[in-house]
Motif scaffolding. Sequence first.
Motif: not given
Length: 189
Positions: A83-85, A129-132, A142-145, A155-156
Amino acid sequence: MKMENSKGKIAAFFRKIGKKNMVIACAFVLVAVALVIAVSSINGAKDKGFDYSQGVGMTPSGNSTGDSTGTSEDVDTYFSSVQLNRQRSRDEALEVLQGVVDNDSSTETAKNEALAEINKLAKVMETEANIETLIVAKGFEECVAVISDEGASIVVKSDGLQAAQISQINEIVYEQAGISPSDIKIIQR
């Protein structure tokens, strides 16, 4: 003699294009590189992926790039790092595009193209952000879209995805981004 002729052609080419258009082209390249970095950081992780190219894709692909037996701290660090990258890359791209908009010597066409690209990035960021948020609301810790032109990578944090969970994720992504399940890659960490 030949070298001077080729240098002259190169200089004429750049004069013809203009500095403003070169800045715009560089901004678009930077945005594309930021998206590639975000997608590759997700796809390069040790994970167990699901292959959706064979239809709906409710079964593990079997071609995992590693096991997901990392510690909980490693997984938490992974999500924070991705998320930071992603945010850092997008901030840099937005800064370049905003520079084009704020530059008094930029043409109106260049400014409009930069504004359109900023608008597109903002929409993608909002959709991710909505998806996550919605996926976390379905019970994932946790989730990253990451959305790209080719589809979406999700990624979940999970110890094993069930068919119903995969369906939920596919539905959320489709509803929020209009991306079909065949273009969605779900990765568990």
